[in-house]
Scaffold this motif. Sequence first.
Motif, PDB file in Angstrom:
ATOM      1  N   GLY A  29       0.907  -1.194   0.095  1.00  0.00           N
ATOM      2  CA  GLY A  29      -0.114   0.082  -0.107  1.00  0.00           C
ATOM      3  C   GLY A  29       0.746   1.227   0.126  1.00  0.00           C
ATOM      4  O   GLY A  29       2.207   1.134  -0.188  1.00  0.00           O
ATOM      5  N   GLU A  30       0.020   2.447  -0.195  1.00  0.00           N
ATOM      6  CA  GLU A  30       0.767   3.547   0.122  1.00  0.00           C
ATOM      7  C   GLU A  30       1.290   3.904   1.516  1.00  0.00           C
ATOM      8  O   GLU A  30       0.079   4.078   2.172  1.00  0.00           O
ATOM      9  N   ALA A  31       2.268   4.619   2.027  1.00  0.00           N
ATOM     10  CA  ALA A  31       2.405   5.038   3.181  1.00  0.00           C
ATOM     11  C   ALA A  31       2.537   6.491   3.124  1.00  0.00           C
ATOM     12  O   ALA A  31       3.102   7.289   1.947  1.00  0.00           O
ATOM     13  N   ARG A  32       2.120   7.049   4.197  1.00  0.00           N
ATOM     14  CA  ARG A  32       2.327   8.702   4.371  1.00  0.00           C
ATOM     15  C   ARG A  32       2.548   8.899   5.991  1.00  0.00           C
ATOM     16  O   ARG A  32       2.035   8.401   6.689  1.00  0.00           O
ATOM     17  N   LEU A  33       3.607   9.591   6.188  1.00  0.00           N
ATOM     18  CA  LEU A  33       4.064  10.175   7.573  1.00  0.00           C
ATOM     19  C   LEU A  33       2.941  11.092   8.100  1.00  0.00           C
ATOM     20  O   LEU A  33       2.689  11.986   7.382  1.00  0.00           O
ATOM     21  N   ARG A  34       2.384  10.706   9.140  1.00  0.00           N
ATOM     22  CA  ARG A  34       1.148  11.592   9.727  1.00  0.00           C
ATOM     23  C   ARG A  34       2.105  12.359  11.042  1.00  0.00           C
ATOM     24  O   ARG A  34       1.551  13.386  11.431  1.00  0.00           O
ATOM     25  N   SER A  35       3.068  11.646  11.699  1.00  0.00           N
ATOM     26  CA  SER A  35       3.838  12.360  12.790  1.00  0.00           C
ATOM     27  C   SER A  35       5.135  11.628  12.890  1.00  0.00           C
ATOM     28  O   SER A  35       5.404  10.513  12.144  1.00  0.00           O
ATOM     29  N   PRO A  36       5.968  11.992  13.761  1.00  0.00           N
ATOM     30  CA  PRO A  36       7.217  11.393  13.848  1.00  0.00           C
ATOM     31  C   PRO A  36       7.027   9.790  14.381  1.00  0.00           C
ATOM     32  O   PRO A  36       8.033   9.189  14.285  1.00  0.00           O
ATOM     33  N   TRP A  37       5.873   9.311  14.725  1.00  0.00           N
ATOM     34  CA  TRP A  37       5.556   8.168  14.985  1.00  0.00           C
ATOM     35  C   TRP A  37       4.566   7.254  14.585  1.00  0.00           C
ATOM     36  O   TRP A  37       4.223   6.201  14.951  1.00  0.00           O
TER      37      TRP A  37
ATOM     38  N   THR B 258      11.945  11.521  -2.337  1.00  0.00           N
ATOM     39  CA  THR B 258      11.782  12.316  -1.045  1.00  0.00           C
ATOM     40  C   THR B 258      10.418  12.995  -0.989  1.00  0.00           C
ATOM     41  O   THR B 258      10.078  13.728  -0.109  1.00  0.00           O
ATOM     42  N   GLY B 259       9.666  12.886  -2.142  1.00  0.00           N
ATOM     43  CA  GLY B 259       8.448  13.362  -2.153  1.00  0.00           C
ATOM     44  C   GLY B 259       7.185  12.307  -1.972  1.00  0.00           C
ATOM     45  O   GLY B 259       7.358  11.107  -2.408  1.00  0.00           O
ATOM     46  N   GLY B 260       6.053  12.736  -1.813  1.00  0.00           N
ATOM     47  CA  GLY B 260       4.810  11.780  -1.711  1.00  0.00           C
ATOM     48  C   GLY B 260       4.491  11.160  -0.864  1.00  0.00           C
ATOM     49  O   GLY B 260       3.474  10.283  -0.768  1.00  0.00           O
ATOM     50  N   TYR B 261       5.287  11.180   0.327  1.00  0.00           N
ATOM     51  CA  TYR B 261       5.066  10.356   1.758  1.00  0.00           C
ATOM     52  C   TYR B 261       5.104  11.054   2.927  1.00  0.00           C
ATOM     53  O   TYR B 261       5.296  10.256   4.019  1.00  0.00           O
TER      54      TYR B 261
END
Length: 707
Positions: A334-342, A500-503
């Motif tokens: 699937g697609e990953a996206r950082l929402r916070s440092p954790w 470095t882009g998109g997540y």
Amino acid sequence: MAIAVFVGFDLGRFATLAEIKSRQGEFLALVRDRPFFSAAIFSVLYVIAAALSLPGAAVVLTLLGGALFGLAWGTVLVSFASSIGATLAFLISRYLLRDMVRARFPGRIEAIDAGVRRDGGFYLFSLRLIPLFPFFLVNLLMGLTPIRTATFYIASQLGMLAGTLVYVNAGTELARLTSLRGILSPTLIASFVALGVFPLLARKAVDILAARRTNRRWRRPKRFDRNLIVIGAGSAGLVTAYIAATLKASVSLIERHKMGGDCLNTGCVPSKALLRSAKLLAQARDSQSLGIRAMHVEFDFADVMARVSQAIHQIEPHDSLERYRGLGVDVIEGEARLRSPWEVEVTTPDGTRTLSARHIVIAAGARPAVPSIPGIEGTGFLTSDTVWSLRTLPRRLLVIGAGPIGCEMALAFARFGSQVTLLDQASRLLNREDPDVSALVSQCFAKEGITLRLSTRAIRFERDGLGADAVNSLVAEHDGRIDLIEFDQVLCALGRVANTGGYGLEALDVRLTPRGTVQVDPFLRTNYPSILAAGDVAGRYQFTHAAANMAWYAAVNALFGGFWQFRIDERVMPWCTFLDPEVARVGLNEQDADEQGIAVEVTRYSLDDLDRAIVDGATRGFVKVLTRPGTDRILGATIVGEHAGELIVEFVTAMKRGLGLNKLLGTIHIYPTFAEANKYAAGQWKRAHAPTRLLGWVERFHRWQRG
């Protein structure tokens, strides 16, 4: 010379506790009659003793300072005299010893220098607080580092003050002292150690506060779903997840495209499969060199590309989803996206969910760089990612970029029958290698029929006509002359750009380097301590083995960084360009040594002298070894020849384990093998350093034995 005089005339006998106690009355009388003169003489003697790094002398003189001048004035005199003397010792070490030591241990010194530039004054201050560390050794060792003289003096003046007070105070009671051991009781030693450890703890506290300041925008979960989340299932991501699972951590691995990343699907595996088929064609055409009059070979390029796909499918199970799930890794497509440092948001066909982990490792890899040349969009250009979709061999192939990828693809397609033109703005092929390497590869390419257009700038792409009759061309400039290069397909091989882009990196403001990679510290942490990065997305070496090396450090530092951390070690990083002959290197080459101002001695052995190379008809190439002048210590090696990627491993091991050419020469190599080339290169170095005077005496001995 000064130290020799001190030892030769046994002047140390005047710097003992017994000697000073016996003459204490005389010294006190002199201080009483001529206080300023006595203080000046005492200070000069102290400075000299400290500057010459005479062990024990400074301690005795400190006691004498307390006995003669009391606690207050004794502390003042000793504090300044000791700091000035220490700084002189520091400067003596810097100007007499540093160049020699740096030349002897260049790789290790670089790592130390980086730490000293970052925290030198802080750690020096901590060392000064603990008298158990011999101060004279600290002076000499710090002189080998790049710490500023003013920083050294200030840290020494402040750090040694506590110890100075203790010893000067003991000196005020000199008559009661029976030995130097009586000064430092176990309780006092423990106190000093606590003082020394305190700055370290304070620094740790500062790091924690800095991390909290960085994270203050985000709410840290009270409980985590995983120990580790890895974004990207290329070489770095797979190894990171594998290590975490082996260490029984709970780990999720998220991949949006294909398991195995660039190496398996579009890089190492398909390119080497293509090169192997191309090499067979070249060997068939050159069969006369092996005594075979002629070999007739038929092929269909589509079959070759099918075989490339088959090689990928055979290796796929090593990196498969099933294998890693069997190892205990929670693999998510699937697609990953950082929402916070954790926290990472994962989008799959089944929906979107958010996972939390104590640490996140970014291993998002890289993509081919595409030049911004006007008109390139209309060419249907290929990259190292898309070239594998070809099933028809291009009649005329233009390759832009004469680095490793461009050279490998140019060689492969030329051997299949394409008219290949290789273009680059650089003046030579593989410009990270030495000029003699580039020259040999250029000669080989000329024999393969590859047209080299070097020192040439691409201006714009043009297309004349429509449909199948259209003619593609590149307008290029060389030495002020405009040329038109026609082609059927163009392959862009100008390196790779970090993904470095998109997540979610932008939303968190994760810092990037000027090169466009994720910025990491020596422990592979980003500006968020809970987020680490490994592989092409962060590394300066874009190799599969380099990514795997980084992955080990990322995994261990993520899982155990709160207790112990490991600085990444990339001092001995090999690589190979898989041409014919192959080009492999580790460590320095001549142009690197020249740019860095490092003195080297070059030993070269040509493969046309090697028995196995002769019988195999593979005499093109050489082994070149760089050593520290006058020693057998290996600083780098370059091998051009058959199986160079395999042969270089012996030099990699030697450099990593500190083995010199003498040890390689003393190692038994199987005959006849290409590996003997390494031994013969070591033998060439040995002959150049033969002890001629000793051999002359040995010759006389043998003559005498003959009568």
